[in-house]
Design an enzyme around this catalytic site. Structure first.
Site, mmCIF file in Angstrom:
data_model
loop_
_atom_site.group_PDB
_atom_site.id
_atom_site.type_symbol
_atom_site.label_atom_id
_atom_site.label_comp_id
_atom_site.label_asym_id
_atom_site.label_seq_id
_atom_site.Cartn_x
_atom_site.Cartn_y
_atom_site.Cartn_z
ATOM 1 N N HIS A 14 81.751 144.471 -21.580
ATOM 2 C CA HIS A 14 81.167 143.368 -20.819
ATOM 3 C C HIS A 14 79.716 143.660 -20.431
ATOM 4 C CE1 HIS A 14 84.567 140.595 -20.220
ATOM 5 N NE2 HIS A 14 85.318 141.680 -20.277
ATOM 6 N N SER A 73 86.064 143.832 -15.639
ATOM 7 C CA SER A 73 86.025 142.461 -16.129
ATOM 8 C C SER A 73 86.530 141.426 -15.137
ATOM 9 C CB SER A 73 86.834 142.352 -17.425
ATOM 10 O OG SER A 73 88.184 142.718 -17.214
ATOM 11 N N LYS A 83 82.150 139.742 -27.754
ATOM 12 C CA LYS A 83 81.649 139.094 -26.539
ATOM 13 C C LYS A 83 80.182 138.720 -26.759
ATOM 14 C CE LYS A 83 85.070 141.025 -23.357
ATOM 15 N NZ LYS A 83 86.041 141.453 -24.373
#
Length: 398
Positions: free
Chosen positions: A211, A183, A242
């Site tokens: 991610h 990340s 996310k």
């Protein structure tokens, strides 16, 4: 009781953080999450959210959330095995398993909890956990909760991974765990090589794909699709907080016996309230949107490529890659804080990252691109970076 001695010690630590230039302020946003947000009474362009597909405030997502809230209520007030399971929970587990090419899925209130709840029930003192040096804090904390021998291999170093697997040859079970996307750097794990080494050494593989789920890979299945290893990874952890709407919640998807064991023994699952039904039902709507086409994913990819090229041409030290995490390397903590502050003055909202979020001497500004950024937004951000860079002597000054 917080006596005078304890207070002085804590205040001393806080002063040390400020003096080191690593104090983390929290700016209050006065609008919904999106490409344009209000901060300190000013509208700015947002370049530091994990809102990769722009779904956090998407009208269809909000409508689905309202419908789910009306139908299923606000919360379950219970854990799963008592009276905390609704139809949307079971359906989301089925759909996530299908989406990720897994046999089964188990939901958690966050991916942090998922990573904190897997290792202790699976691995004991006769097992080995082989982990990348730059793995997420949730993996590190989860590993500390289990009694397995922990071997840390140098980041993305396959020779060192092979050596650590050989070192753990006497372990009854061996599990390799890696972030799919790291990340802070935006680099992608070498999953094909990791899976090959795992198969050679008889080890299992776990990937945290937080991610990547929803936008990496041809159809958004994450790094497991991007790297061509779907079906070769034993367990994937990911988040709904996310790209998949940006709310909360997470899951583990993988081999059915692993998931069944977690339902019986994973402490964050057994002793914490289930993810809110509105999140589960809305995430199902998000999966429907992703299954309908790849337009958002494709636009995100194009935006990422455009911005990376623009920042490189402007002379900034950009970590190479293809991910919408675009680290602008500054190395100095104070410079990162100053640059983020000056960029906010220019209408660009970014955050400077420093120790302990990144190693000392590796301070940076982490720019994050969204599918909803327009070309004009990307140009405005690049222009602001050039202007502030000239003030601070960073990038091309001519």
């Amino acid at each position: 009781m917080l006596d005078q001695r304890a207070r002085q010690e804590i205040e001393g630590k806080l002063a040390g953080i400020r003096e080191a230039g690593t104090w983390k302020d929290e700016r209050v946003i006065q609008s919904p999450q999106g490409v344009r947000i209000r901060v300190q009474g000013k509208e700015v362009l947002n370049f530091c959210a994990n809102n990769y597909l722009g779904l956090a405030s998407h009208p269809a997502v909000i409508a689905a959330a309202h419908e789910a809230l009306d139908r299923w209520g606000y919360g379950m007030a219970s854990v799963r095995f008592i009276c905390g399971t609704l139809e949307p929970h079971a359906e989301l587990e089925r759909r996530m398993a299908e989406f990720l090419g897994a046999e089964d899925t188990i939901l958690y209130s966050s991916c942090f909890d998922a990573n904190g709840g897997i290792f202790e029930p699976l691995l004991d003192a006769e097992c080995a956990l082989v982990t990348d040096a730059l793995n997420h804090a949730s993996i590190i904390d989860g590993a500390r909760l289990c009694k397995a021998r922990r071997l840390i291999y140098a980041h993305a170093d396959m020779e060192d991974l092979a050596a650590k697997l050989a070192e753990a040859a006497d372990a009854r079970l061996r599990l390799i765990v890696t972030d799919g996307v790291f990340s802070m750097d935006g680099d992608i794990a070498k999953l094909a090589e990791i899976c090959t080494l795992a198969e050679k050494h008889g080890a299992m593989v776990m990937v945290d794909d937080s991610h990547a789920t929803g936008f990496m890979g041809r159809t958004g299945r994450g790094t497991i699709e991007h790297c061509g290893v779907m079906g070769r990874v034993d367990i994937v952890s990911t988040t709904f907080g996310k790209a998949l709407g940006g709310a909360t919640g997470g899951c583990l998807s993988g081999r059915r016996p692993l998931i069944q064991l977690l339902r019986q023994r994973s402490r964050p699952y057994l002793f914490s309230n289930t993810v809110a039904p509105v999140v589960a039902a809305t995430t199902l709507a998000v999966l429907d949107m992703l299954s309908a086409g790849t337009d958002l994913r494709d636009r995100l990819e194009a935006n990422t490529r455009y911005f990376r090229e623009a920042m490189g041409a402007a002379g900034f030290d950009v970590r190479p890659g293809v991910h919408p995490i675009v680290p602008i390397m500054l190395y100095d903590e104070k410079r990162a804080v100053d640059m983020a502050r000056l960029l906010l003055d220019e209408g660009i909202y970014v955050i400077g990252f420093s120790f302990p979020v990144v190693p000392k001497g590796q301070a940076r500004i982490r720019v994050q691109i969204s599918a909803l950024h327009e070309r004009a937004d990307l140009d405005a951000a690049a222009a602001a970076f050039r202007k502030v860079g000239r003030k601070l002597g960073i990038g091309r000054t001519t």
